[in-house]
Design a protein around this motif. Structure first.
Motif, PDB file in Angstrom:
ATOM      1  N   LEU A  83       4.858  -7.838   1.291  1.00 19.73           N
ATOM      2  CA  LEU A  83       5.491  -6.869   2.190  1.00 19.73           C
ATOM      3  C   LEU A  83       6.990  -6.764   1.926  1.00 19.73           C
ATOM      4  N   ILE A  84       7.634  -7.916   1.815  1.00 21.45           N
ATOM      5  CA  ILE A  84       9.079  -7.919   1.573  1.00 21.45           C
ATOM      6  C   ILE A  84       9.404  -7.236   0.246  1.00 21.45           C
ATOM      7  N   THR A  85       8.592  -7.524  -0.777  1.00 22.92           N
ATOM      8  CA  THR A  85       8.811  -6.918  -2.090  1.00 22.92           C
ATOM      9  C   THR A  85       8.673  -5.400  -2.027  1.00 22.92           C
ATOM     10  N   CYS A  86       7.594  -4.931  -1.398  1.00 19.75           N
ATOM     11  CA  CYS A  86       7.359  -3.485  -1.287  1.00 19.75           C
ATOM     12  C   CYS A  86       8.454  -2.806  -0.475  1.00 19.75           C
ATOM     13  N   ASN A  87       8.844  -3.431   0.642  1.00 21.83           N
ATOM     14  CA  ASN A  87       9.866  -2.823   1.495  1.00 21.83           C
ATOM     15  C   ASN A  87      11.237  -2.815   0.819  1.00 21.83           C
ATOM     16  N   CYS A  88      11.551  -3.884   0.080  1.00 33.37           N
ATOM     17  CA  CYS A  88      12.831  -3.918  -0.645  1.00 33.37           C
ATOM     18  C   CYS A  88      12.886  -2.824  -1.696  1.00 33.37           C
ATOM     19  N   TYR A  89      11.822  -2.690  -2.473  1.00 36.42           N
ATOM     20  CA  TYR A  89      11.801  -1.660  -3.507  1.00 36.42           C
ATOM     21  C   TYR A  89      11.798  -0.271  -2.889  1.00 36.42           C
ATOM     22  N   ALA A 131      13.981 -10.224  -1.725  1.00 35.31           N
ATOM     23  CA  ALA A 131      14.887 -10.230  -0.573  1.00 35.31           C
ATOM     24  C   ALA A 131      16.100 -11.121  -0.811  1.00 35.31           C
ATOM     25  N   THR A 132      16.161 -11.768  -1.965  1.00 35.67           N
ATOM     26  CA  THR A 132      17.322 -12.594  -2.317  1.00 35.67           C
ATOM     27  C   THR A 132      18.329 -11.743  -3.100  1.00 35.67           C
ATOM     28  N   VAL A 133      19.547 -12.245  -3.232  1.00 39.72           N
ATOM     29  CA  VAL A 133      20.574 -11.499  -3.968  1.00 39.72           C
ATOM     30  C   VAL A 133      20.174 -11.257  -5.428  1.00 39.72           C
ATOM     31  N   PRO A 134      19.690 -12.295  -6.168  1.00 40.92           N
ATOM     32  CA  PRO A 134      19.256 -12.019  -7.543  1.00 40.92           C
ATOM     33  C   PRO A 134      18.128 -11.003  -7.618  1.00 40.92           C
ATOM     34  N   GLY A 135      17.182 -11.079  -6.679  1.00 41.87           N
ATOM     35  CA  GLY A 135      16.072 -10.131  -6.681  1.00 41.87           C
ATOM     36  C   GLY A 135      16.527  -8.714  -6.403  1.00 41.87           C
ATOM     37  N   LEU A 136      17.426  -8.546  -5.429  1.00 44.08           N
ATOM     38  CA  LEU A 136      17.945  -7.214  -5.111  1.00 44.08           C
ATOM     39  C   LEU A 136      18.737  -6.643  -6.284  1.00 44.08           C
ATOM     40  N   LEU A 137      19.518  -7.485  -6.958  1.00 44.33           N
ATOM     41  CA  LEU A 137      20.282  -7.011  -8.113  1.00 44.33           C
ATOM     42  C   LEU A 137      19.347  -6.592  -9.244  1.00 44.33           C
ATOM     43  N   THR A 192      27.802  -8.304 -12.041  1.00 52.22           N
ATOM     44  CA  THR A 192      27.681  -8.999 -10.754  1.00 52.22           C
ATOM     45  C   THR A 192      26.531  -9.993 -10.786  1.00 52.22           C
ATOM     46  N   ASP A 193      25.409  -9.572 -11.370  1.00 51.74           N
ATOM     47  CA  ASP A 193      24.253 -10.448 -11.505  1.00 51.74           C
ATOM     48  C   ASP A 193      24.581 -11.657 -12.374  1.00 51.74           C
ATOM     49  N   LEU A 194      25.335 -11.403 -13.462  1.00 53.33           N
ATOM     50  CA  LEU A 194      25.711 -12.494 -14.367  1.00 53.33           C
ATOM     51  C   LEU A 194      26.612 -13.506 -13.667  1.00 53.33           C
ATOM     52  N   VAL A 195      27.601 -13.011 -12.927  1.00 52.27           N
ATOM     53  CA  VAL A 195      28.516 -13.904 -12.212  1.00 52.27           C
ATOM     54  C   VAL A 195      27.761 -14.710 -11.162  1.00 52.27           C
ATOM     55  N   PHE A 196      26.872 -14.049 -10.428  1.00 56.05           N
ATOM     56  CA  PHE A 196      26.116 -14.740  -9.380  1.00 56.05           C
ATOM     57  C   PHE A 196      25.188 -15.787  -9.988  1.00 56.05           C
ATOM     58  N   SER A 197      24.515 -15.429 -11.086  1.00 50.74           N
ATOM     59  CA  SER A 197      23.607 -16.375 -11.745  1.00 50.74           C
ATOM     60  C   SER A 197      24.378 -17.567 -12.316  1.00 50.74           C
TER      61      SER A 197
END
Length: 288
Positions: A68-74, A136-142, A275-280
Motif C-alpha cells: 500500500l505504501i509503495t503504491c500510494n508513494c508512486y 516511504a523512506t528518503v532513499p526510496g522517494l528519491l 541529493t541521493d548520492l549525498v544522503f547515501s
C-alpha cells in the motif's frame, strides 16, 4: 480514514481524467502521459479498494501494508508530476480557448489526488506495528523521483527527430535509459526483499549505482544543450528561430520547447541524483 481517502483518490483522478479527455489532451505526448497517470492511479486505487472491501489482504504472499505504501508513494509522485507538467503545457496552449477553465479544474483535481495519496501514506505510516516501506523512506522517494523524471524525459524523447543521427544526443538517450534501469533495479531489489542476497551491503551497492548515474547524467547535461542549441550544427539557439514555436497549434509543443524541456529535466534529475548520492554517502559514513 483509509476508505475515505480511497474514495477521494478515485473521485479526483476520475475528474482529472474526464476533464482532460474533454479538451482532447490525448493528442499530445504530455497529454498522453498525464491521462495515463490519472487512469493508472484510478484503476490501481479501485483494485486496492475492492481487495480491502472483500477482506482479501491476507491472501497475498507479501506485506499488504508495504504494498500500500509503495503504491500510494508512486501514485503521489505520479500525480505530482502531472500536476506540474500538465498545466505548464496546456494552460499556456489553451489560454485563448474556451477549454482553458476545464484545464485549470483538471489540474486542481490532479493536485487534490496528490494530496490524497500523500495523506494516505502518512496515515498508513502512523498506524501501530506498521513497518515503513522502502518507498516511504528518503532513499526510496528519491529513487522514485529519479524514475518518474526519467519517464517524463522519455515522453519528450518520443519525438525521435530530437536526437536521431546525432551520436552525442543518442548517447544522452542511452544515459537516460541506463540510469532509469539502475534506479529501477535498486527499487525492485529492495521491494522484492532481495537486497540481502547481494555479495556487498545494499547501501554500498546503491551508493555505487547512484555515483555512476551522477557521472552519466553530468555528461548528458553537458552534451544535450551543446548539440541542441549550437547554431554551427544547424540547430536553433533561440526560440524565435524555430518557426513551429509561433504557429500557435493547440495541444502541440514545438521542437525548441521540447529540447529545452529535456535539458531542464536533465538538470533536475541530476540534482535529485546528487541529493541521493549525498544522503547515501552520509548513511554509509554514519553506519561505518
Amino acid at each position: 480514514m483509509g476508505c475515505c481517502l480511497r474514495q477521494l483518490q478515485l473521485f479526483s483522478t476520475c475528474m482529472a481524467f474526464s476533464l482532460g479527455a474533454s479538451v482532447g489532451t490525448w493528442k499530445g505526448a504530455i497529454g498522453n502521459w498525464s491521462m495515463f497517470i490519472w487512469c493508472f492511479c484510478f484503476v490501481l486505487t479501485l483494485l486496492i479498494l475492492i481487495v480491502e472491501l472483500c477482506g482479501l489482504e491476507g491472501h497475498f504472499p507479501f506485506s499488504w501494508d508495504n504494498f500500500l505504501i509503495t503504491c500510494n508513494c508512486y501514485s503521489a509522485l505520479l500525480c505530482l508530476s502531472a500536476s506540474i507538467i500538465y498545466p505548464i503545457i496546456y494552460v499556456q496552449l489553451l489560454s485563448n480557448s474556451h477549454d482553458w477553465d476545464r484545464t485549470i479544474i483538471s489540474t486542481a483535481f490532479s493536485c487534490i489526488a496528490f494530496v490524497a495519496y500523500a495523506m494516505d501514506v502518512t496515515w498508513t505510516r502512523a498506524q501501530p506495528n506498521i513497518i515503513t516501506g522502502y518507498m516511504a523512506t528518503v532513499p526510496g522517494l528519491l529513487k522514485g523521483l529519479e524514475t518518474i523524471v526519467a519517464c517524463v524525459i522519455f515522453v519528450f524523447l518520443s519525438n525521435t527527430s530530437l536526437y536521431l543521427h546525432q551520436p552525442a544526443l543518442e548517447w544522452c538517450v542511452a544515459v537516460y535509459s541506463i540510469c532509469f534501469i539502475l534506479s529501477s533495479v535498486a527499487i525492485l531489489l529492495n521491494l522484492g526483499k532481495c537486497d540481502n542476497r547481494l555479495s556487498i551491503p545494499f547501501s554500498i551497492f546503491q551508493l555505487v549505482l547512484t555515483l555512476l548515474s551522477v557521472l552519466l547524467y553530468t555528461t548528458a547535461l553537458l552534451l544535450w544543450p551543446l548539440y541542441q542549441f549550437n547554431e554551427e550544427l544547424s540547430r536553433q539557439p533561440q526560440r524565435s528561430s524555430d518557426v513551429n514555436c509561433s504557429s500557435g497549434l493547440p495541444t502541440s509543443v514545438c521542437t525548441w520547447d521540447q529540447q529545452l524541456a529535456v535539458v531542464s529535466l536533465t538538470a533536475i534529475n541530476l540534482l535529485i541524483y546528487v541529493t541521493d548520492l549525498v544522503f547515501s554517502a552520509r548513511l554509509n559514513f554514519n553506519s561505518s
